[in-house]
Scaffold this active site. Structure first.
Site, mmCIF file in Angstrom:
data_model
loop_
_atom_site.group_PDB
_atom_site.id
_atom_site.type_symbol
_atom_site.label_atom_id
_atom_site.label_comp_id
_atom_site.label_asym_id
_atom_site.label_seq_id
_atom_site.Cartn_x
_atom_site.Cartn_y
_atom_site.Cartn_z
ATOM 1 N N HIS A 168 6.701 0.255 -19.711
ATOM 2 C CA HIS A 168 5.355 0.290 -19.138
ATOM 3 C C HIS A 168 4.392 -0.571 -19.939
ATOM 4 O O HIS A 168 3.348 -0.973 -19.450
ATOM 5 C CB HIS A 168 4.822 1.718 -19.097
ATOM 6 N N HIS B 231 -1.283 -0.540 -27.660
ATOM 7 C CA HIS B 231 -0.447 -1.168 -26.635
ATOM 8 C C HIS B 231 -1.336 -2.008 -25.732
ATOM 9 O O HIS B 231 -2.562 -2.000 -25.884
ATOM 10 C CB HIS B 231 0.299 -0.082 -25.844
ATOM 11 N N HIS C 245 -2.267 -3.992 -21.759
ATOM 12 C CA HIS C 245 -2.203 -4.037 -20.297
ATOM 13 C C HIS C 245 -2.615 -5.429 -19.845
ATOM 14 O O HIS C 245 -3.534 -6.027 -20.412
ATOM 15 C CB HIS C 245 -3.176 -3.026 -19.676
ATOM 16 N N HIS D 73 -5.277 -1.093 -25.965
ATOM 17 C CA HIS D 73 -5.704 0.295 -26.148
ATOM 18 C C HIS D 73 -5.209 0.812 -27.492
ATOM 19 O O HIS D 73 -4.003 0.808 -27.746
ATOM 20 C CB HIS D 73 -5.138 1.189 -25.032
ATOM 21 N N THR E 212 -4.487 6.560 -18.775
ATOM 22 C CA THR E 212 -4.365 5.722 -17.572
ATOM 23 C C THR E 212 -2.934 5.699 -17.050
ATOM 24 O O THR E 212 -2.619 4.953 -16.143
ATOM 25 C CB THR E 212 -4.827 4.273 -17.842
ATOM 26 N N THR E 213 -2.066 6.496 -17.677
ATOM 27 C CA THR E 213 -0.682 6.627 -17.220
ATOM 28 C C THR E 213 -0.390 8.120 -17.047
ATOM 29 O O THR E 213 -1.074 8.957 -17.646
ATOM 30 C CB THR E 213 0.303 6.051 -18.261
HETATM 31 ZN ZN ZN Z 1 -3.241 1.924 -22.105
#
Ligand code: ZN
Length: 246
Positions: free
Chosen positions: A86, A111, A113, A130, A197-198
């Protein structure tokens, strides 16, 4: 023979799902497991559909307020780089903290995005980092950093050189990547309440979005997308009654 194969498959699932304990249903960013259906994939993910303080959001209509500076004590080390399918994530040892509202949050991991998840005044950025922190009571604070296209980022350069190409793989950090290398010098920020957000989209997350974007090269964004194989941003969610402070 069959038994051996099954246990190997089970071991692989354990490694692949290590960041999301016992992930039973596959979630992703498109198709059947895409963001629109996260809330229905697993009872544990219901906040993804039912929550009213979900992230990401479009940050706009800012409310002027006297936000206290965030105190940074980033002295821990990144120990491993994970491709969890992800995102690409750098995990941290203990020892890096921020203080806000008189509370201490410890940096657990950062991590990425691409494109950005949050948007600012309707503007999407090619990448967003993030930095996920947890307090002793379990509450979370995420510092978000936006990236625009420009000069290559040194820290990301080091990280990308070490990132595993396959989902479910993790490697020890050979060349140290400091969180400070990826954060802007000016630490002015926007603040709002949101969620992960996941899945499981847990709420009660304090979001602190840096106002000053960093730069990343087009090649660096492409290298990330190449390894992810797809965009990994959840679409913006309704703001409802939440104020975005600045
Ligand atoms: Zn994130």
């Amino acid at each position: 023979m069959k038994k051996v194969c099954l246990s190997m498959a089970a071991a692989f699932v354990l490694v692949a799902g290590s960041s999301m304990a016992s992930e039973a249903v596959h979630w992703g960013y498109s198709g059947h497991g895409g963001p629109e259906s996260w809330g229905e994939l697993n009872p544990a993910y219901e906040m993804c559909a039912k929550g009213v303080n979900q992230s990401p959001i479009n940050l706009t209509d800012f409310v002027e307020s006297e936000l206290e500076p965030i105190t940074f004590h980033y002295s821990g080390l990144a120990t491993e780089v994970v491709n969890n399918g992800h995102s690409i994530q750098a995990n941290y040892t203990a020892g890096s903290t921020i203080q806000i509202d008189g509370k201490t949050f410890e940096l657990k991991q950062f991590h990425f995005h691409s494109p950005s998840e949050n948007t600012i005044n309707g503007e999407s950025f090619p990448m967003e980092a993030h930095f996920v922190h947890a307090a002793q009571d379990g509450s979370l604070a995420v510092i978000a950093v936006m990236f625009k296209i420009g000069d290559e980022n040194e820290g990301i350069n080091k990280l990308w050189k070490q990132m595993p190409a396959k989902a479910g793989e993790k490697v020890a950090m050979a060349s140290q990547v400091k969180a400070d290398d990826i954060l802007p010098k000016n630490r002015d920020y926007y603040r709002f309440n949101g969620s992960l957000t996941t899945p499981p989209c847990t709420e009660g997350v304090l979001w602190l979005v840096m106002k000053q974007p960093m730069t990343v090269s087009k090649e660096q964004v492409e290298a990330f997308t190449h390894v992810m194989h797809h965009p990994n941003n959840r679409p913006v969610q309704p703001v409802h009654a939440r104020p975005v402070l600045q």
